[in-house]
Design a protein around this motif. Structure first.
Motif, PDB file in Angstrom:
ATOM      1  N   ASP A  67      18.159  48.039  74.315  1.00  0.00           N
ATOM      2  CA  ASP A  67      17.996  46.892  73.422  1.00  0.00           C
ATOM      3  C   ASP A  67      19.334  46.487  72.817  1.00  0.00           C
ATOM      4  OD1 ASP A  67      17.034  44.924  71.808  1.00  0.00           O
ATOM      5  OD2 ASP A  67      15.932  46.239  70.449  1.00  0.00           O
ATOM      6  N   TYR A  68      20.151  47.453  72.445  1.00  0.00           N
ATOM      7  CA  TYR A  68      21.459  47.141  71.867  1.00  0.00           C
ATOM      8  C   TYR A  68      22.371  46.473  72.901  1.00  0.00           C
ATOM      9  CZ  TYR A  68      25.924  47.791  69.480  1.00  0.00           C
ATOM     10  OH  TYR A  68      27.141  47.579  68.895  1.00  0.00           O
ATOM     11  N   SER A  69      22.352  46.967  74.129  1.00  0.00           N
ATOM     12  CA  SER A  69      23.201  46.386  75.168  1.00  0.00           C
ATOM     13  C   SER A  69      22.762  44.980  75.544  1.00  0.00           C
ATOM     14  CB  SER A  69      23.188  47.280  76.403  1.00  0.00           C
ATOM     15  OG  SER A  69      23.652  48.579  76.086  1.00  0.00           O
ATOM     16  N   ALA A  70      21.454  44.706  75.473  1.00  0.00           N
ATOM     17  CA  ALA A  70      20.947  43.401  75.903  1.00  0.00           C
ATOM     18  C   ALA A  70      21.095  42.331  74.832  1.00  0.00           C
ATOM     19  CB  ALA A  70      19.472  43.527  76.303  1.00  0.00           C
ATOM     20  N   HIS A  71      20.918  42.690  73.560  1.00  0.00           N
ATOM     21  CA  HIS A  71      20.871  41.679  72.504  1.00  0.00           C
ATOM     22  C   HIS A  71      22.018  41.782  71.504  1.00  0.00           C
ATOM     23  CE1 HIS A  71      16.666  42.146  73.950  1.00  0.00           C
ATOM     24  NE2 HIS A  71      16.672  40.822  73.862  1.00  0.00           N
ATOM     25  N   GLY A  72      22.786  42.848  71.527  1.00  0.00           N
ATOM     26  CA  GLY A  72      23.919  42.962  70.624  1.00  0.00           C
ATOM     27  C   GLY A  72      23.530  43.531  69.264  1.00  0.00           C
ATOM     28  N   PRO A  73      24.501  43.698  68.391  1.00  0.00           N
ATOM     29  CA  PRO A  73      24.248  44.356  67.102  1.00  0.00           C
ATOM     30  C   PRO A  73      23.614  43.469  66.046  1.00  0.00           C
ATOM     31  CG  PRO A  73      26.560  43.791  67.294  1.00  0.00           C
ATOM     32  CD  PRO A  73      25.934  43.422  68.598  1.00  0.00           C
ATOM     33  N   LEU A  74      23.667  42.142  66.209  1.00  0.00           N
ATOM     34  CA  LEU A  74      23.178  41.243  65.169  1.00  0.00           C
ATOM     35  C   LEU A  74      21.725  40.859  65.326  1.00  0.00           C
ATOM     36  CD1 LEU A  74      26.248  38.840  64.838  1.00  0.00           C
ATOM     37  CD2 LEU A  74      25.745  40.901  63.521  1.00  0.00           C
ATOM     38  N   ALA A  75      21.113  41.157  66.451  1.00  0.00           N
ATOM     39  CA  ALA A  75      19.724  40.764  66.697  1.00  0.00           C
ATOM     40  C   ALA A  75      18.767  41.795  66.114  1.00  0.00           C
ATOM     41  CB  ALA A  75      19.480  40.605  68.199  1.00  0.00           C
ATOM     42  N   LEU A  76      17.569  41.345  65.813  1.00  0.00           N
ATOM     43  CA  LEU A  76      16.529  42.253  65.351  1.00  0.00           C
ATOM     44  C   LEU A  76      16.043  43.120  66.507  1.00  0.00           C
ATOM     45  CD1 LEU A  76      14.401  39.855  63.090  1.00  0.00           C
ATOM     46  CD2 LEU A  76      15.954  41.669  62.342  1.00  0.00           C
ATOM     47  N   PRO A  77      15.597  44.337  66.230  1.00  0.00           N
ATOM     48  CA  PRO A  77      15.078  45.177  67.320  1.00  0.00           C
ATOM     49  C   PRO A  77      13.837  44.565  67.952  1.00  0.00           C
ATOM     50  CG  PRO A  77      15.522  46.480  65.333  1.00  0.00           C
ATOM     51  CD  PRO A  77      15.612  45.037  64.935  1.00  0.00           C
ATOM     52  N   THR A  78      13.777  44.575  69.266  1.00  0.00           N
ATOM     53  CA  THR A  78      12.571  44.092  69.937  1.00  0.00           C
ATOM     54  C   THR A  78      11.396  45.014  69.663  1.00  0.00           C
ATOM     55  OG1 THR A  78      13.277  45.288  71.934  1.00  0.00           O
ATOM     56  CG2 THR A  78      13.895  42.959  71.743  1.00  0.00           C
ATOM     57  N   SER A  79      11.657  46.281  69.512  1.00  0.00           N
ATOM     58  CA  SER A  79      10.629  47.258  69.124  1.00  0.00           C
ATOM     59  C   SER A  79      11.315  48.351  68.304  1.00  0.00           C
ATOM     60  CB  SER A  79       9.934  47.857  70.356  1.00  0.00           C
ATOM     61  OG  SER A  79      10.860  48.544  71.170  1.00  0.00           O
ATOM     62  N   TRP A  80      10.758  48.649  67.154  1.00  0.00           N
ATOM     63  CA  TRP A  80      11.337  49.646  66.271  1.00  0.00           C
ATOM     64  C   TRP A  80      11.091  51.037  66.851  1.00  0.00           C
ATOM     65  CZ3 TRP A  80      14.004  48.103  61.859  1.00  0.00           C
ATOM     66  CH2 TRP A  80      13.915  46.743  61.557  1.00  0.00           C
TER      67      TRP A  80
END
Length: 303
Positions: A67-80
């Motif tokens: 999730d971090y690699s796909a959306h970067g550090p500023l995006a909300l987690p897709t799943s917690w």
């Protein structure tokens, strides 16, 4: 012919007619000044800037590596997810590092405050000769960079047999923190009224009695603040513990976090999870001692 007489005032002489009272609700509320709104907006902006790193830390701690690699550090987690916390606990003995940090920071805070009180009492109240030169030495000790001290400390720990033990760090930071505490407390003690100390001496109190019955109650709020600062400063120390505590069984929380960084790669999500776990004890510590800290600062400012 009828005559009209003016109404007589039945009030006693010397009294005036009551003035009309205007209710606050009848008055128009004054509009807030623009300066107040600007100050409020600036305060909110500064608070958001200060909270931004903590928010990013929490968001990235609950992300997976994908999730971090796909959306970067500023995006909300897709799943917690708690996978990053699990990976961190699998790679690091966090409970052992947490215990070491608590023991080292607590002992340094207690011992450093005690040594500061005793030495400051001798300099600020006892009027030791050359007190100005001694305070200059203590101030210089707090200004020296740790890189300049690491070689003597390393060989000293080896010579005394304290290398790779928590006592090497406890002794070093007790001395370093006490140097700052002595410089601060001696300046405060020099402002104590001499009549207070002379009255205690006339009552038959000795030096130790004066210290614990007169000076200590007056200095207790300042000592509480100093102890809190010593605990937090020691908790965040990294460089000296990294050199003196090479064994994993005696490493502290900041050193445990550094083990997640490899030579060519770093696990960002696990590092954020470990940073959040290491932040929680200090946050709890501040919540517990918040009243003590604020009361100590307030009392010191009033005095």
């Amino acid at each position: 012919m009828t005559t009209t007489t003016a109404p007589t005032d039945s009030r006693p002489r010397g009294t005036e007619a009551p003035q009309r009272t205007v209710h606050a609700g009848s008055r128009r509320r004054r509009p807030r000044r623009p300066l107040r709104w600007l100050i409020l907006a600036a305060a909110v902006l500064i608070a958001l800037v200060m909270l931004a790193p903590l928010v990013l830390l929490v968001l990235n701690a609950f992300k997976t590596g994908t999730d971090y690699s796909a959306h970067g550090p500023l995006a909300l987690p897709t799943s917690w997810s708690l996978q990053s916390f699990q990976d961190y606990l699998d790679r690091v003995d966090f409970l052992r590092a947490l215990w070491n940090s608590v023991v080292i920071s607590t002992l340094v805070a207690l011992l450093g405050t005690l040594v500061s009180l005793l030495t400051a009492y001798a300099i600020g109240v006892g009027r030791v000769r050359g007190s100005t030169a001694l305070l200059a030495v203590f101030l210089l000790a707090t200004m020296l960079p740790q890189e300049a001290l690491i070689y003597p400390l390393f060989y000293g720990a080896q010579a005394t047999g304290t290398f790779n033990t928590v006592w090497s760090v406890i002794i070093v930071f007790t001395v370093l923190q006490a140097a700052f505490g002595t410089y601060l407390l001696s300046s405060v003690m020099s402002t104590l009224p001499p009549s207070l100390l002379e009255a205690a001496a006339l009552d038959g109190a000795g030096r130790w009695r004066i210290l614990w019955s007169v000076v200590y109650p007056v200095m207790r709020p300042t000592l509480s603040v100093l102890m809190v600062f010593f605990f937090v400063w020691t908790w965040n120390e990294f460089y000296i513990p990294l050199i003196l505590l090479s064994d994993q069984s005696v490493q502290t929380v900041p050193i445990a976090l550094a083990t997640l960084q490899g030579q060519n790669s770093i696990d960002i999500t696990s590092l954020n999870a470990g940073s959040l776990l290491s932040l929680l004890p200090t946050l709890v510590f501040f919540i517990i001692f918040q009243r003590t800290l604020s009361r100590g600062v307030t009392v010191g400012s009033v005095k």
